[in-house]
Design a protein around this motif. Sequence first.
Motif, mmCIF file in Angstrom:
data_model
loop_
_atom_site.group_PDB
_atom_site.id
_atom_site.type_symbol
_atom_site.label_atom_id
_atom_site.label_comp_id
_atom_site.label_asym_id
_atom_site.label_seq_id
_atom_site.Cartn_x
_atom_site.Cartn_y
_atom_site.Cartn_z
ATOM 1 N N GLN A 138 0.806 -1.207 0.000
ATOM 2 C CA GLN A 138 0.000 0.000 0.000
ATOM 3 C C GLN A 138 0.849 1.272 0.000
ATOM 4 O O GLN A 138 0.468 2.273 -0.595
ATOM 5 C CB GLN A 138 -0.935 0.016 1.219
ATOM 6 N N PHE A 139 1.993 1.227 0.709
ATOM 7 C CA PHE A 139 2.746 2.476 0.838
ATOM 8 C C PHE A 139 4.066 2.526 0.086
ATOM 9 O O PHE A 139 4.483 3.617 -0.344
ATOM 10 C CB PHE A 139 2.984 2.826 2.316
ATOM 11 N N VAL A 140 4.728 1.393 -0.140
ATOM 12 C CA VAL A 140 6.032 1.438 -0.800
ATOM 13 C C VAL A 140 5.941 2.027 -2.208
ATOM 14 O O VAL A 140 6.707 2.954 -2.551
ATOM 15 C CB VAL A 140 6.706 0.053 -0.804
ATOM 16 N N PRO A 141 5.021 1.582 -3.070
ATOM 17 C CA PRO A 141 4.967 2.162 -4.420
ATOM 18 C C PRO A 141 4.639 3.653 -4.422
ATOM 19 O O PRO A 141 5.162 4.403 -5.263
ATOM 20 C CB PRO A 141 3.860 1.352 -5.110
ATOM 21 N N VAL A 142 3.794 4.075 -3.494
ATOM 22 C CA VAL A 142 3.432 5.495 -3.432
ATOM 23 C C VAL A 142 4.654 6.334 -3.050
ATOM 24 O O VAL A 142 4.912 7.382 -3.661
ATOM 25 C CB VAL A 142 2.290 5.723 -2.423
ATOM 26 N N LEU A 143 5.416 5.874 -2.087
ATOM 27 C CA LEU A 143 6.618 6.610 -1.695
ATOM 28 C C LEU A 143 7.673 6.569 -2.798
ATOM 29 O O LEU A 143 8.354 7.572 -3.042
ATOM 30 C CB LEU A 143 7.184 6.033 -0.401
ATOM 31 N N GLU A 144 7.800 5.438 -3.449
ATOM 32 C CA GLU A 144 8.788 5.332 -4.527
ATOM 33 C C GLU A 144 8.480 6.287 -5.667
ATOM 34 O O GLU A 144 9.385 6.728 -6.388
ATOM 35 C CB GLU A 144 8.860 3.895 -5.037
ATOM 36 N N ALA A 145 7.202 6.627 -5.830
ATOM 37 C CA ALA A 145 6.801 7.546 -6.905
ATOM 38 C C ALA A 145 6.966 9.012 -6.499
ATOM 39 O O ALA A 145 6.800 9.903 -7.342
ATOM 40 C CB ALA A 145 5.348 7.282 -7.294
ATOM 41 N N ASN A 146 7.291 9.262 -5.231
ATOM 42 C CA ASN A 146 7.442 10.626 -4.739
ATOM 43 C C ASN A 146 8.900 11.058 -4.896
ATOM 44 O O ASN A 146 9.805 10.415 -4.379
ATOM 45 C CB ASN A 146 7.016 10.691 -3.268
ATOM 46 N N SER A 147 9.136 12.148 -5.583
ATOM 47 C CA SER A 147 10.500 12.582 -5.874
ATOM 48 C C SER A 147 11.280 12.979 -4.624
ATOM 49 O O SER A 147 12.513 12.998 -4.642
ATOM 50 C CB SER A 147 10.478 13.757 -6.851
ATOM 51 N N LYS A 148 10.579 13.278 -3.522
ATOM 52 C CA LYS A 148 11.252 13.665 -2.287
ATOM 53 C C LYS A 148 11.561 12.467 -1.389
ATOM 54 O O LYS A 148 12.247 12.617 -0.379
ATOM 55 C CB LYS A 148 10.380 14.658 -1.509
ATOM 56 N N ALA A 149 11.058 11.304 -1.748
ATOM 57 C CA ALA A 149 11.203 10.120 -0.901
ATOM 58 C C ALA A 149 12.158 9.099 -1.511
ATOM 59 O O ALA A 149 12.195 8.920 -2.737
ATOM 60 C CB ALA A 149 9.844 9.468 -0.657
ATOM 61 N N THR A 150 12.897 8.432 -0.642
ATOM 62 C CA THR A 150 13.762 7.320 -1.029
ATOM 63 C C THR A 150 13.413 6.136 -0.147
ATOM 64 O O THR A 150 13.349 6.271 1.081
ATOM 65 C CB THR A 150 15.247 7.677 -0.844
ATOM 66 N N VAL A 151 13.171 4.981 -0.758
ATOM 67 C CA VAL A 151 12.781 3.783 -0.020
ATOM 68 C C VAL A 151 13.818 2.694 -0.227
ATOM 69 O O VAL A 151 14.228 2.435 -1.365
ATOM 70 C CB VAL A 151 11.405 3.265 -0.464
ATOM 71 N N HIS A 152 14.242 2.071 0.848
ATOM 72 C CA HIS A 152 15.117 0.902 0.780
ATOM 73 C C HIS A 152 14.427 -0.253 1.498
ATOM 74 O O HIS A 152 14.035 -0.114 2.662
ATOM 75 C CB HIS A 152 16.469 1.173 1.434
ATOM 76 N N VAL A 153 14.268 -1.372 0.797
ATOM 77 C CA VAL A 153 13.679 -2.570 1.384
ATOM 78 C C VAL A 153 14.806 -3.565 1.663
ATOM 79 O O VAL A 153 15.603 -3.876 0.766
ATOM 80 C CB VAL A 153 12.626 -3.192 0.451
ATOM 81 N N TYR A 154 14.863 -4.075 2.890
ATOM 82 C CA TYR A 154 15.951 -4.949 3.323
ATOM 83 C C TYR A 154 15.478 -6.394 3.271
ATOM 84 O O TYR A 154 14.686 -6.844 4.107
ATOM 85 C CB TYR A 154 16.426 -4.539 4.719
ATOM 86 N N ALA A 155 15.950 -7.104 2.256
ATOM 87 C CA ALA A 155 15.491 -8.459 1.968
ATOM 88 C C ALA A 155 15.718 -9.393 3.155
ATOM 89 O O ALA A 155 16.808 -9.436 3.736
ATOM 90 C CB ALA A 155 16.204 -8.999 0.735
ATOM 91 N N GLY A 156 14.676 -10.130 3.501
ATOM 92 C CA GLY A 156 14.767 -11.142 4.538
ATOM 93 C C GLY A 156 14.778 -10.619 5.956
ATOM 94 O O GLY A 156 14.822 -11.418 6.904
ATOM 95 N N GLN A 157 14.726 -9.302 6.133
ATOM 96 C CA GLN A 157 14.854 -8.738 7.479
ATOM 97 C C GLN A 157 13.492 -8.554 8.148
ATOM 98 O O GLN A 157 12.495 -8.250 7.505
ATOM 99 C CB GLN A 157 15.581 -7.399 7.425
ATOM 100 N N ASP A 158 13.498 -8.731 9.474
ATOM 101 C CA ASP A 158 12.294 -8.576 10.283
ATOM 102 C C ASP A 158 12.350 -7.234 11.005
ATOM 103 O O ASP A 158 13.348 -6.518 10.949
ATOM 104 C CB ASP A 158 12.184 -9.734 11.280
ATOM 105 N N HIS A 159 11.275 -6.921 11.683
ATOM 106 C CA HIS A 159 11.147 -5.669 12.417
ATOM 107 C C HIS A 159 12.310 -5.467 13.384
ATOM 108 O O HIS A 159 12.779 -6.405 14.013
ATOM 109 C CB HIS A 159 9.829 -5.677 13.194
ATOM 110 N N ALA A 160 12.771 -4.223 13.484
ATOM 111 C CA ALA A 160 13.831 -3.840 14.423
ATOM 112 C C ALA A 160 15.163 -4.522 14.114
ATOM 113 O O ALA A 160 15.932 -4.826 15.031
ATOM 114 C CB ALA A 160 13.412 -4.102 15.866
#
Length: 231
Positions: A179-201
Motif C-alpha cells: 500500500q505504501f512502498v509504491p506510493v513513496l517510490e513515486a514521490n520525488s522527495k522520498a527514497t525507499v530501501h527494502v531490506y530483503a529477509g529482514q524482520d522488524h527492528a
Amino acid sequence: MSTVTVTAADGGSFSAYVAKPSATPTAAVVVIQEIFGVNQVMRDLTDAYAAQGYLAICPDLFWRIEPGIDITDKTEAEWQKAFDLFGKFDVDLGVKDLIATLDHVRGMDGCNGKAGSVGYCLGGKLAYLMATRSDADANVSFYGVGLDELIGEADRISRPYLCHVAEKDGFVPPEAQAQFVPVLEANSKATVHVYAGQDHAFARVGGQHYDKASADLANRRTTEFFRTHLA
C-alpha cells in the motif's frame, strides 16, 4: 549528555534527553523513540548522532500517559507494558510534541537552525508524519508501523524523506507494504530501501532480529542522507 524541558503546544511540559556534539554550531536531529520509551537503546542512538556532529535530542513522548518510561524488549512483562502504552498513545498529539521539540532544539545554543528527525518502529511512523506535517529539513523512518494507513498524506512530503523497510516485518505485512512502498517510490522527495529477509527492528542492537550487515547498511545510508540534507 543532559535533559531539557520542552513546553508542549497545548500546555504542560515534558523531558528530553540531549547529547551535544564536540563542535557547534551545527544541525540538530530529533531522535524518536520506539514503544519502550527513552531507554538505553534510544539514549545510545542519541549519543551516536551527537558523535556524528549533530545536536541530538530524544523527547519523552509517553509523558501524557506515564512520564519517564524506560523499559527493554527482554521480558514478556515489558512487552505487555510497551503494547499497552502504544495502544494508549495519541499519534496526533505525539506529532505536535515532536514539532515542539523541533522548535525547542532549533532555539538551543549550538544549533544552526537546520534540523531533521529519525525514528524507529513507532518512531518510524512518527518520522513519516514529521515529513508530512512539519518543516523538518530531512526525516528518516526505520521500519515504521502503520504507514499504509497514512499514505494519503504522502503528497504533503516537501522535504527529503528516507524510509527503511524490513521485507519480512512481522508488524508490517506484505499487503501493508504494497500500500505504501509504491506510493513513496513515486514521490520525488522520498527514497525507499527494502531490506530483503529482514524482520522488524533489524537495526536494534541486542534485539531478537538484529542483523549487523543490514543495520550497518541502513545506518550508513542514514548518515549519508543527513550529511547531504542537513549540512
